[in-house]
Design a protein around this motif. Structure first.
Motif, PDB file in Angstrom:
ATOM      1  N   PHE A   1       8.903   1.199   3.696  1.00 44.15           N
ATOM      2  CA  PHE A   1       9.493  -0.214   3.812  1.00 44.15           C
ATOM      3  C   PHE A   1       9.775  -0.404   5.173  1.00 44.15           C
ATOM      4  N   TYR A   2       9.693   0.699   6.056  1.00 42.32           N
ATOM      5  CA  TYR A   2      10.145   0.241   7.288  1.00 42.32           C
ATOM      6  C   TYR A   2       8.961   1.082   8.225  1.00 42.32           C
ATOM      7  N   ALA A   3       8.919   0.653   9.722  1.00 43.83           N
ATOM      8  CA  ALA A   3       7.925   1.596  10.617  1.00 43.83           C
ATOM      9  C   ALA A   3       8.664   2.466  11.458  1.00 43.83           C
ATOM     10  N   ILE A   4       7.871   3.591  11.905  1.00 42.47           N
ATOM     11  CA  ILE A   4       8.333   4.609  12.611  1.00 42.47           C
ATOM     12  C   ILE A   4       8.468   4.281  13.928  1.00 42.47           C
ATOM     13  N   ASP A   5       8.003   3.518  14.634  1.00 48.79           N
ATOM     14  CA  ASP A   5       7.553   3.297  16.009  1.00 48.79           C
ATOM     15  C   ASP A   5       8.813   3.644  16.577  1.00 48.79           C
ATOM     16  N   GLY A   6       8.665   4.347  17.668  1.00 46.74           N
ATOM     17  CA  GLY A   6       9.637   4.653  18.619  1.00 46.74           C
ATOM     18  C   GLY A   6      10.782   5.603  18.303  1.00 46.74           C
TER      19      GLY A   6
ATOM     20  N   LEU B   1       0.877  -1.199   0.006  1.00 47.01           N
ATOM     21  CA  LEU B   1       0.002   0.049  -0.115  1.00 47.01           C
ATOM     22  C   LEU B   1       0.988   1.180  -0.086  1.00 47.01           C
ATOM     23  N   GLY B   2       1.975   1.043   0.875  1.00 50.58           N
ATOM     24  CA  GLY B   2       2.660   2.205   0.665  1.00 50.58           C
ATOM     25  C   GLY B   2       3.608   2.566  -0.510  1.00 50.58           C
ATOM     26  N   VAL B   3       3.871   1.547  -1.290  1.00 50.21           N
ATOM     27  CA  VAL B   3       4.642   1.555  -2.521  1.00 50.21           C
ATOM     28  C   VAL B   3       3.511   2.039  -3.476  1.00 50.21           C
ATOM     29  N   VAL B   4       2.473   1.713  -3.462  1.00 47.88           N
ATOM     30  CA  VAL B   4       1.627   2.013  -4.698  1.00 47.88           C
ATOM     31  C   VAL B   4       1.206   3.475  -4.402  1.00 47.88           C
TER      32      VAL B   4
END
Lengths: 244, 256
Positions: free
Chosen positions: B187-192, B68-71
């Motif tokens: 492609f990564y998450a921001i958490d923390g 979803l992020g990529v498109v």
């Protein structure tokens, strides 16, 4: 039919800055802000021009290359804005300035009619309604599904002109449109122009084809090198221009 | 109703331009629309291969999160990059010859990319089914897309109008897009990661992608602040874009 002033040109001027500035990158522009030096040259394309065109008129504009004819047409069309003076127009403006324009070579004639028609402000329904008229007038029926890169310059001119007159202009601006076509189509086009002019439109015709201008225009305006205008009867202005 | 007729004609013109552009791009191409899909899908496939074990391991539904992020990013990227490279450059003679609404050139690019985005979303839906997530969530994408399109349209208008003044905007923007691609949690998450989080508060794409992921992939309501951020950046971009374009467009014909 009552005459209305379709185009009023009131004392307009247009200057162009010719210089490197048009092709400057962001960095160069930033630097030049501080250095303050930017090589530039000012060109007066038009100076204090005034005239008007009423419905029912075909006005010819002549002059040497670079005298500002196309600039004037673009100002009437609303593509350029004048630096001074006012332009008032009444009605729908259709401009044919550079013929190849708008036409996409790799599309078929049919696709081009729909594309250019909408560029001229026609709705899809209007284009559908006019489609047969356009094809018929251009006399290119057997090429409807041909990609137009195979068209000759004359054929493209036929197509562009046919679409333009079908767009029902109140003000039709033609800039060197008849320079490529054959005599038959020229004759037919002029008749068509006459007809839309009788219905209340006006036409501004920029051309180097002096016999054409002399024969069909009601008035002629000559833009001289010093930006002054000579206006009047076609035969008088044209003969003065020839002498110059 | 002058306004209504104007918008109808504007839309029809933009659509005609988009269709023409689309036909021209795909002339003689057998793969046609799949060429458009190929780029985001290859990127997706590669990232999935590289990251799913490490980086994506603690992100639930990582393939859906990633795709979803990529498109979405791809829609933003292709629309804005095309606006920078082609709007004024490829249409200069058209602009110098006919006085049509200039905004339609930008609108046509957004419409064309929306069309291929549509196919990417269909592909995404196949993935949803494959990974047994809830398919209903995709309905939320429609309102999100309305905001996202307005945002992309605004940015594209802004960039396209500046190209008349800065010829190297093309290079600057392609660099900026690359930074955005790395800076946005795609492609990564921001958490923390506090620093990254604060930076991303100024990144509009972060809001759109987060809202879409929360609603569609995780079936949960996004944070109110994120929704407000999305609306804020949409309005900001749309109105700033329209304003700047409108101010600069009268000089286009002379500058190009």
């Amino acid at each position: 039919m009552e005459k209305i002033k379709r185009i009023v040109i009131d004392n307009i001027s247009k200057k162009f800055m010719i210089g490197y500035s048009n092709n400057m990158g962001a960095l160069a522009r930033f630097v030049s802000l501080f250095s303050g030096k930017e090589p530039k040259r000012l060109i007066h394309a038009l100076e204090n021009l005034s005239f008007d065109v009423s419905s029912g008129e075909i006005v010819g504009i002549i002059g040497n290359n670079g005298s500002g004819k196309s600039t004037l047409v673009r100002i009437i069309a609303g593509i350029y804005y004048p630096d001074g003076g006012r332009v008032i127009t009444k009605g729908k403006i259709i401009s044919l300035i550079n013929l190849i324009v708008g036409l996409k070579e790799r599309l078929t004639m049919k696709e081009n009619i729909f594309l250019v028609g909408s560029l001229f402000g026609m709705s899809q329904e209007e284009i559908k309604k006019e489609f047969n008229n356009i094809v018929e007038f251009s006399e290119l029926k057997e090429f409807v599904n041909t990609k137009i890169y195979q068209f000759s310059a004359g054929m493209m001119q036929r197509l562009a002109f046919s679409i333009a007159v079908s767009a029902k202009p109140d003000i039709l601006l033609l800039d060197e449109v008849f320079e490529v076509g054959d005599e038959d189509f020229k004759k037919k086009s002029v008749d068509k122009i006459r007809k839309i002019v009788e219905d209340g439109a006006c036409v501004v015709l920029v051309s180097h084809d002096l016999p054409l201008v002399e024969k069909y225009c009601d008035r002629v305006i000559w833009i001289k090198e010093d930006k002054s205008l000579i206006k009047g009867e076609p035969n008088k202005v044209v003969s003065q221009y020839k002498e110059d | 109703m002058v306004g209504k007729k104007y918008f109808k004609n504007f839309f029809e013109l933009s659509l005609s331009l988009a269709k023409a552009e689309f036909k021209l791009r795909n002339e003689g191409s057998y793969l046609g629309i799949f060429w458009y899909l190929l780029n985001p899908l290859l990127v997706f496939g590669l990232l999935l291969l590289v990251f799913s074990d490490r980086l994506g391991n603690d992100i639930s539904q990582y393939p859906l999160y990633l795709l979803l992020g990529v498109v979405m990013f791809n829609f933003f990227q292709s629309s804005t990059v095309e606006s920078v490279t082609s709007v004024l450059k490829e249409n200069r003679w058209l602009i110098k010859s006919i006085n049509f609404p200039r905004e339609s050139l930008v609108a046509s690019i957004v419409l064309k990319n929306l069309f291929s985005h549509f196919f990417e979303i269909i592909f995404f839906m196949i993935f949803i089914v494959f990974f047994k997530a809830s398919i209903i969530g995709i309905l939320y994408y429609l309102p999100i897309l309305i905001f996202f399109c307005s945002f992309v349209f605004g940015v594209s208008l802004f960039l396209a109008s500046l190209t008349a003044y800065f010829v190297d905007l093309e290079n600057i923007w392609s660099f900026a897009v690359r930074l955005l691609w790395l800076g946005t949690p795609i492609f990564y998450a921001i958490d923390g990661q506090t620093k990254l989080y604060y930076v991303n508060l100024f990144n509009p794409l972060y809001y759109f992608i987060t809202v879409a992921r929360d609603l569609i992939v995780y079936a949960k309501m996004p944070d109110v602040s994120i929704i407000f951020g999305m609306i804020f950046y949409t309005l900001l971009s749309f109105f700033a874009g329209v304003l700047v374009f409108n101010t600069l467009k009268i000089k286009f014909a002379e500058k190009i």
